[in-house]
Motif scaffolding. Structure first.
Motif, mmCIF file in Angstrom:
data_model
loop_
_atom_site.group_PDB
_atom_site.id
_atom_site.type_symbol
_atom_site.label_atom_id
_atom_site.label_comp_id
_atom_site.label_asym_id
_atom_site.label_seq_id
_atom_site.Cartn_x
_atom_site.Cartn_y
_atom_site.Cartn_z
ATOM 1 N N GLN A 21 -12.353 -0.246 3.268
ATOM 2 C CA GLN A 21 -11.907 -1.522 3.816
ATOM 3 C C GLN A 21 -12.102 -2.674 2.839
ATOM 4 O O GLN A 21 -11.223 -3.531 2.687
ATOM 5 C CB GLN A 21 -12.636 -1.827 5.119
ATOM 6 N N ILE A 33 1.496 -7.523 4.056
ATOM 7 C CA ILE A 33 0.939 -6.239 3.632
ATOM 8 C C ILE A 33 1.872 -5.145 4.130
ATOM 9 O O ILE A 33 2.069 -4.986 5.331
ATOM 10 C CB ILE A 33 -0.475 -5.991 4.203
ATOM 11 N N ILE A 49 1.748 -7.691 8.768
ATOM 12 C CA ILE A 49 1.679 -6.267 8.449
ATOM 13 C C ILE A 49 3.047 -5.649 8.694
ATOM 14 O O ILE A 49 3.673 -5.882 9.727
ATOM 15 C CB ILE A 49 0.616 -5.559 9.311
ATOM 16 N N ASN A 101 -8.143 -0.666 8.455
ATOM 17 C CA ASN A 101 -8.469 -1.391 7.229
ATOM 18 C C ASN A 101 -7.403 -2.423 6.890
ATOM 19 O O ASN A 101 -7.704 -3.541 6.444
ATOM 20 C CB ASN A 101 -8.631 -0.412 6.064
ATOM 21 N N THR A 102 -6.153 -2.056 7.105
ATOM 22 C CA THR A 102 -5.058 -2.993 6.841
ATOM 23 C C THR A 102 -5.111 -4.173 7.795
ATOM 24 O O THR A 102 -4.891 -5.327 7.398
ATOM 25 C CB THR A 102 -3.707 -2.263 6.937
ATOM 26 N N VAL A 115 -9.256 -2.882 0.380
ATOM 27 C CA VAL A 115 -7.998 -3.406 0.932
ATOM 28 C C VAL A 115 -8.108 -4.908 1.141
ATOM 29 O O VAL A 115 -7.166 -5.659 0.849
ATOM 30 C CB VAL A 115 -7.640 -2.684 2.249
ATOM 31 N N HIS A 129 2.354 -1.495 4.823
ATOM 32 C CA HIS A 129 1.504 -0.320 5.044
ATOM 33 C C HIS A 129 2.369 0.929 4.885
ATOM 34 O O HIS A 129 2.831 1.524 5.858
ATOM 35 C CB HIS A 129 0.864 -0.373 6.431
ATOM 36 N N ALA A 147 -7.217 2.985 -0.044
ATOM 37 C CA ALA A 147 -6.831 2.544 1.297
ATOM 38 C C ALA A 147 -7.839 2.935 2.366
ATOM 39 O O ALA A 147 -7.832 2.367 3.461
ATOM 40 C CB ALA A 147 -5.455 3.100 1.658
ATOM 41 N N LEU A 204 0.864 -1.178 0.000
ATOM 42 C CA LEU A 204 0.000 0.000 0.000
ATOM 43 C C LEU A 204 0.899 1.226 0.000
ATOM 44 O O LEU A 204 1.739 1.393 0.882
ATOM 45 C CB LEU A 204 -0.909 -0.001 1.233
ATOM 46 N N ALA A 211 -5.731 -7.679 -0.704
ATOM 47 C CA ALA A 211 -4.845 -8.485 0.139
ATOM 48 C C ALA A 211 -5.106 -9.975 0.034
ATOM 49 O O ALA A 211 -4.357 -10.779 0.607
ATOM 50 C CB ALA A 211 -4.979 -8.050 1.592
#
Length: 336
Positions: free
Chosen positions: A63, A76, A111, A98-99, A66, A78, A60, A11, A70
């Motif tokens: 939700q 992911i 993450i 959201n991530t 994302v 960020h 982004a 992202l 994903a």
């Protein structure tokens, strides 16, 4: 997307940090996916820098977008920020939420967050360790502290492991949103003078290609990482504000450059009006107090921190910014 490769969703792959991490992961054999509101435009912009990214459409702040992007990923990254850093205080935390949701639904994708030093009180923490107390004195720092806390809670709850790699101020060939490129040196012009931000005060700098390589090496050895991992990148430590200006002068072949002080006083006067002056004043203490990053955990994991010679790093940075002879032609070719 090659299903035999480990896959990362980046992202912010069109930005400086996200783009650098995407390039490093591609070089390490990863399949890389990028998300953008306009995938065609993003692909064209990244064509000469990170060829090989699979682009998907999404925002982004949405939700479902994302989560969709994903699907099937292992990691992911960020690396996204609000456009122009507008409404930073309103958008940053919803983005990380959201991530986290996307990582959870992807089956526990790790993450990855590029961390900053703003979470700390620079007057009280001249050396940052991985577990130094986070006692921010700025608005941005308080948000950054909460952002990391949400990642830690998600990791401890078994929703998604997390890696935070903290570093100082960035510089590099394709970094536009940085103090180096926006204050010290004017992009697209020969370097004849410098704006000095911290004369007499130590400061930590991170050469972005080295930082991105560090991300890639850590992610390529997942069994070494804890469920929630904080690692710090020492980078280039300027002990008194002299080393960086002297190295820039050497990179452009001059014994020294004319210098002027950054107008912090003007930022303080204009801060009540908001915008850049307010953001600058918010992090002014980090230019008034030295903050060095301890990289013991990083060295324990990788044996050594990736480190390009400063002279080489600065020449590549200035060339990429169009500040060296012949760089203008290179910049036009890069943009074609």
């Amino acid at each position: 997307m090659d299903e035999s490769k480990r896959t990362a969703l980046v992202l912010g792959a069109t930005g400086g940090v996200g783009g650098a991490v995407a390039r490093a992961l591609l070089a390490h054999g990863w399949a890389v996916r990028g998300m953008a509101r306009d995938p065609g435009k993003a692909a064209a912009a990244a064509r000469n820098l990170a060829n090989g990214i699979e682009w998907v459409k999404g925002d982004a702040m949405v939700q479902d977008d994302v989560v969709h992007a994903a699907h099937g990923t292992d990691v992911i990254v960020h690396g996204v920020n609000p456009p122009g850093y507008r409404d930073w205080n309103k958008l940053v935390l919803p983005m990380i939420d959201n991530t986290i949701a996307a990582a959870r639904q992807a089956g526990g994708a790790r993450i990855v967050l590029p961390g900053t030093i703003y979470n700390f009180d620079p007057a009280a923490t001249p050396v940052l360790h991985e577990n130094s107390p986070q006692e921010p004195r700025s608005r941005k720092g308080a948000i950054r502290k909460e952002l990391e806390a949400r990642l830690e809670r998600a990791a401890r709850a078994g929703e998604a492991p997390a890696l935070i790699l903290r570093a100082g101020d960035f510089f590099g060939p394709h970094v536009r949103a940085s103090w180096f490129a926006q204050a010290m040196v004017a992009p697209g012009k020969p370097v004849k003078r410098l704006t000095v931000l911290n004369r007499g005060v130590g400061h930590s700098w991170a050469y972005l290609p080295d930082l991105a390589e560090t991300f890639a090496r850590l992610l390529s050895a997942p069994d070494l990482l804890r469920t929630f991992e904080r690692v710090q990148f020492e980078g280039m430590w300027d002990p008194d504000g002299h080393r960086m200006p002297e190295a820039i002068a050497a990179a452009v072949g001059r014994p020294r450059l004319l210098e002027r002080a950054f107008p912090w006083w003007l930022m303080q006067i204009a801060a009540p009006l908001g915008g850049f002056p307010r953001e600058a004043v918010d992090i002014l203490p980090f230019w008034r107090h030295p903050v060095k990053l301890d990289n013991s955990r990083l060295v324990a994991l990788l044996d050594a921190e990736p480190r390009t010679l400063l002279a080489e790093a600065l020449r590549a940075t200035l060339q990429g910014m169009g500040c060296l002879p012949g760089a203008g032609t290179a910049m036009r070719r890069l943009a074609a």
